[in-house]
Write a protein that holds these residues in place. Structure first.
Motif, PDB file in Angstrom:
ATOM      1  N   LEU A  83       0.829  -1.212   0.000  1.00 34.75           N
ATOM      2  CA  LEU A  83       0.000   0.000   0.000  1.00 34.75           C
ATOM      3  C   LEU A  83       0.858   1.254   0.000  1.00 34.75           C
ATOM      4  O   LEU A  83       0.555   2.229  -0.703  1.00 34.75           O
ATOM      5  CB  LEU A  83      -0.944  -0.019   1.201  1.00 34.75           C
ATOM      6  N   ALA A  84       1.947   1.255   0.759  1.00 33.17           N
ATOM      7  CA  ALA A  84       2.853   2.411   0.787  1.00 33.17           C
ATOM      8  C   ALA A  84       3.507   2.615  -0.581  1.00 33.17           C
ATOM      9  O   ALA A  84       3.640   3.751  -1.041  1.00 33.17           O
ATOM     10  CB  ALA A  84       3.918   2.225   1.862  1.00 33.17           C
ATOM     11  N   ASP A  85       3.886   1.527  -1.225  1.00 29.63           N
ATOM     12  CA  ASP A  85       4.480   1.621  -2.563  1.00 29.63           C
ATOM     13  C   ASP A  85       3.492   2.232  -3.549  1.00 29.63           C
ATOM     14  O   ASP A  85       3.856   3.091  -4.364  1.00 29.63           O
ATOM     15  CB  ASP A  85       4.928   0.240  -3.036  1.00 29.63           C
ATOM     16  N   ARG A  86       2.246   1.828  -3.474  1.00 31.04           N
ATOM     17  CA  ARG A  86       1.215   2.390  -4.355  1.00 31.04           C
ATOM     18  C   ARG A  86       1.035   3.885  -4.079  1.00 31.04           C
ATOM     19  O   ARG A  86       0.863   4.692  -4.990  1.00 31.04           O
ATOM     20  CB  ARG A  86      -0.113   1.646  -4.166  1.00 31.04           C
ATOM     21  N   LEU A  87       1.094   4.260  -2.815  1.00 31.53           N
ATOM     22  CA  LEU A  87       0.963   5.675  -2.440  1.00 31.53           C
ATOM     23  C   LEU A  87       2.142   6.484  -2.963  1.00 31.53           C
ATOM     24  O   LEU A  87       1.977   7.605  -3.450  1.00 31.53           O
ATOM     25  CB  LEU A  87       0.828   5.805  -0.925  1.00 31.53           C
ATOM     26  N   GLY A 109      -4.667   9.223   6.002  1.00 35.85           N
ATOM     27  CA  GLY A 109      -4.759   7.773   6.052  1.00 35.85           C
ATOM     28  C   GLY A 109      -5.705   7.319   7.139  1.00 35.85           C
ATOM     29  O   GLY A 109      -5.810   7.948   8.186  1.00 35.85           O
ATOM     30  N   SER A 110      -6.391   6.217   6.861  1.00 42.05           N
ATOM     31  CA  SER A 110      -7.251   5.636   7.883  1.00 42.05           C
ATOM     32  C   SER A 110      -7.011   4.135   7.938  1.00 42.05           C
ATOM     33  O   SER A 110      -6.753   3.499   6.924  1.00 42.05           O
ATOM     34  CB  SER A 110      -8.721   5.930   7.590  1.00 42.05           C
ATOM     35  N   SER A 111      -7.055   3.603   9.141  1.00 43.31           N
ATOM     36  CA  SER A 111      -6.839   2.183   9.387  1.00 43.31           C
ATOM     37  C   SER A 111      -5.487   1.768   8.810  1.00 43.31           C
ATOM     38  O   SER A 111      -4.482   2.425   9.087  1.00 43.31           O
ATOM     39  CB  SER A 111      -8.003   1.383   8.806  1.00 43.31           C
ATOM     40  N   THR A 112      -5.436   0.718   8.005  1.00 44.74           N
ATOM     41  CA  THR A 112      -4.152   0.286   7.442  1.00 44.74           C
ATOM     42  C   THR A 112      -3.552   1.362   6.544  1.00 44.74           C
ATOM     43  O   THR A 112      -2.336   1.433   6.385  1.00 44.74           O
ATOM     44  CB  THR A 112      -4.302  -1.027   6.651  1.00 44.74           C
ATOM     45  N   GLY A 113      -4.389   2.211   5.975  1.00 42.61           N
ATOM     46  CA  GLY A 113      -3.900   3.324   5.168  1.00 42.61           C
ATOM     47  C   GLY A 113      -3.085   4.307   5.988  1.00 42.61           C
ATOM     48  O   GLY A 113      -2.181   4.957   5.468  1.00 42.61           O
ATOM     49  N   GLY A 114      -3.385   4.429   7.290  1.00 41.60           N
ATOM     50  CA  GLY A 114      -2.591   5.289   8.164  1.00 41.60           C
ATOM     51  C   GLY A 114      -1.166   4.789   8.280  1.00 41.60           C
ATOM     52  O   GLY A 114      -0.208   5.556   8.212  1.00 41.60           O
ATOM     53  N   GLY A 115      -1.015   3.476   8.431  1.00 41.31           N
ATOM     54  CA  GLY A 115       0.321   2.881   8.484  1.00 41.31           C
ATOM     55  C   GLY A 115       1.048   3.065   7.166  1.00 41.31           C
ATOM     56  O   GLY A 115       2.231   3.426   7.135  1.00 41.31           O
ATOM     57  N   ALA A 116       0.349   2.847   6.052  1.00 42.23           N
ATOM     58  CA  ALA A 116       0.962   3.022   4.729  1.00 42.23           C
ATOM     59  C   ALA A 116       1.377   4.471   4.501  1.00 42.23           C
ATOM     60  O   ALA A 116       2.438   4.745   3.918  1.00 42.23           O
ATOM     61  CB  ALA A 116      -0.005   2.566   3.641  1.00 42.23           C
ATOM     62  N   ALA A 117       0.568   5.417   4.972  1.00 37.75           N
ATOM     63  CA  ALA A 117       0.899   6.840   4.813  1.00 37.75           C
ATOM     64  C   ALA A 117       2.185   7.189   5.555  1.00 37.75           C
ATOM     65  O   ALA A 117       3.026   7.933   5.048  1.00 37.75           O
ATOM     66  CB  ALA A 117      -0.258   7.708   5.308  1.00 37.75           C
TER      67      ALA A 117
END
Length: 140
Positions: A83-87, A109-117
């Motif tokens: 997800l971080a790579d996609r971001l 970011g929210s939920s797992t998106g917060g970690g990826a951010a």
């Protein structure tokens, strides 16, 4: 709001880009597990930011095929590094677009998106000026 396609390796990620007049920054949404750019909550937050003069990019972190697989296996939604790579790809895409290249970048970011951010911002700190995380999962 414009529909956009973001090149990410050999994949195309679909997104919605909204740029109000005189926007000062662009906020990239990094949704959480099981969510998407179509989430009513994400769309509400994006409209609120647009009304405040911020551009927004809501985009799907996974391709439609990956989403289908993930619904059954959940193998992608918790892959923070994917997800971080996609971001990072989406951020680089935004920095190359005429209408967004001069805007400051922030992540929501929210939920797992917060970690990826957080992971993406640490990888490209020269391009990211702010990270807001609503909940989140730390990468292992």
């Amino acid at each position: 709001m414009n529909e956009v396609k973001i090149q990410c390796g050999g994949h195309n990620l679909s997104g919605n880009l909204a740029i109000p007049d005189n926007a000062s920054a662009l906020v990239l949404f990094v949704h959480g597990s099981g969510s998407s750019r179509h989430s009513p909550r994400n769309q509400f937050v994006a409209r609120t930011l647009n009304n405040a003069g911020l551009a927004t990019l809501l985009f799907d972190l996974l391709t439609p095929r990956e989403e289908t697989i993930d619904r059954h296996t959940r193998e992608h939604r918790f892959n923070i590094h994917l997800l971080a790579d996609r971001l990072i790809h989406a951020t680089r895409w935004a920095k190359q677009q005429e209408q967004t290249r001069d805007l400051r970048i922030g992540y929501f970011g929210s939920s797992t998106g917060g970690g990826a951010a957080l992971v993406a911002a640490a990888a490209i700190p020269q391009d990211v000026g702010a990270v807001v995380s609503r909940g989140g999962h730390a990468p292992i």
